[in-house]
Design a protein around this motif. Structure first.
Motif, short mmCIF file in Angstrom:
data_model
loop_
_atom_site.label_atom_id
_atom_site.label_comp_id
_atom_site.label_asym_id
_atom_site.label_seq_id
_atom_site.Cartn_x
_atom_site.Cartn_y
_atom_site.Cartn_z
N HIS A 39 0.78 -1.12 -0.04
CA HIS A 39 0.06 -0.03 -0.05
C HIS A 39 0.99 1.38 -0.03
O HIS A 39 1.72 1.54 0.97
CB HIS A 39 -0.82 0.06 1.16
N GLU A 64 -0.04 -0.47 -4.57
CA GLU A 64 -1.51 -0.37 -4.68
C GLU A 64 -1.75 1.07 -3.91
O GLU A 64 -1.52 1.10 -2.72
CB GLU A 64 -2.02 -1.61 -3.64
N THR A 66 -3.87 4.16 -2.32
CA THR A 66 -5.22 4.29 -1.86
C THR A 66 -5.91 5.43 -2.61
O THR A 66 -5.38 6.50 -2.49
CB THR A 66 -4.95 4.50 -0.45
N HIS A 75 -8.95 0.86 -4.35
CA HIS A 75 -7.59 0.69 -4.39
C HIS A 75 -7.15 0.46 -5.94
O HIS A 75 -7.65 -0.33 -6.64
CB HIS A 75 -7.41 -0.76 -3.62
N LYS A 169 -6.82 10.00 0.85
CA LYS A 169 -6.95 9.21 -0.35
C LYS A 169 -6.65 10.33 -1.56
O LYS A 169 -7.40 11.30 -1.52
CB LYS A 169 -8.41 8.61 -0.57
#
Ligand code: AMP
Ligand code: FE
Ligand code: FE
Ligand code: ZN
Length: 286
Positions: A39, A64, A66, A75, A169
């Motif tokens: 992430h 990945e 966010t 994602h 995000k």
């Protein structure tokens, strides 16, 4: 037939495995190729690439991100990106600074409840640039302030609990552009988990390249649904286990085996776009 797993985590985000452990499991399951998709970081890519090289497994650089579309968290997987791309590094560093600030805020809220968790203990335990709630939970357990991870989430960290802090995000369009500008391909991760099908047309419009149709938490009907959606929009098909190591019971690596031709298609599209890092190559296992 040879197989790949294009969705794996290590301790460089919220997984538990070191890169060498992921690669050891990948070998055990006879995977010909894998991608590391931690992430909001690419920190684990270099050590995982090195471990893959010694094990004769093909490594696909990944991440990945966010992201958010119309208020829904999604994602976005980035594949075949140049992990040395300066813009990518700058943007990811900003993202990671926000994650680190979020940890400080969570710990401050925990401290306000007179629970003496130290922020340094969380960072020391996390030992990575993209720390998250699991690291706070593990630090609470390690310090003897909670009995187990479930208690840590229930008392403090779950949404709407006192130490819950929303996560930053980036917009889906910005995430896709960032992946593209680093020479990579953008793939919607586990749409069956998010149940946010309504946002898919907008992110396709923003330049999405593929959909993760095969995922450990997709049932057969979801897989079929997303395969049809990928065909409808002319998108690449990817898949992976989303294994986070041994922290959530049995490790998931090996439960999703993506047939290698899908990797070939991914690499062919990346090569078309001029990506330097994912040149087609012959897999070891045949
Ligand atoms: P974050 O990205 O920092 O919000 O943390 C998300 C991570 O926390 C994911 O990997 C989840 O699996 C994990 N997580 C969320 N809720 C729980 C829970 N109740 N128990 C254990 N892990 C959880
Ligand atoms: Fe995760
Ligand atoms: Fe995810
Ligand atoms: Zn994941």
């Amino acid at each position: 037939m040879t197989f790949a797993d294009l969705h794996l985590h290590t301790r460089f985000s919220d997984g538990t495995y070191e890169p060498a452990e992921v690669v050891w499991h990948a070998r055990r399951h006879q995977l010909a190729a894998l991608s590391l998709t931690d992430h909001d970081t690419i920190e684990g890519c270099a050590p995982t690439a090195a471990a893959c090289a010694s094990a004769g497994i093909e490594f696909i650089p990944g991440t990945e991100l966010t992201a958010e579309q119309d208020g829904d968290e999604i994602h976005i997987l980035g594949y075949c990106l140049d992990t040395r791309d300066p813009k990518l590094l700058v943007e990811i560093a900003k993202f990671q600074a926000v994650r680190q600030d979020r940890i400080r805020e969570m710990v401050a809220r925990i401290n306000r409840l007179r629970v003496p968790l130290s922020v340094d203990a969380v960072f020391a335990l996390a030992n990575c640039r993209a720390p998250g709630r699991p690291h706070v939970a593990r630090a609470l357990v390690k310090a003897g302030l909670c009995r187990n991870l479930d208690e840590a989430f229930e008392r403090f960290l779950r949404k709407d609990r006192p130490a819950w802090v929303p996560k930053f995000k980036m917009s889906a369009a910005v995430a896709i552009q960032l992946i593209h500008s680093a020479g990579g391909l953008a793939v919607l991760a586990h749409p069956g988990l998010n149940r946010t099908d309504a946002v898919i047309p907008a992110i396709v419009e923003a330049g999405l390249d593929g959909i993760e149709c095969y995922h450990s938490k997709h049932g057969p009907s979801e897989t079929t649904q997303y395969l049809e959606m990928a065909a409808l929009h002319g998108l690449l098909i990817t898949g992976g286990s989303d294994c986070h190591g041994s922290n959530k019971g049995r490790p998931l690596i090996g439960t999703v085996k993506l047939p290698y031709p899908f990797v070939e298609q991914l690499k062919a599209k990346a090569a078309e776009r001029g990506a330097a890092t994912c040149t087609p190559s012959t897999p070891i296992f045949s």
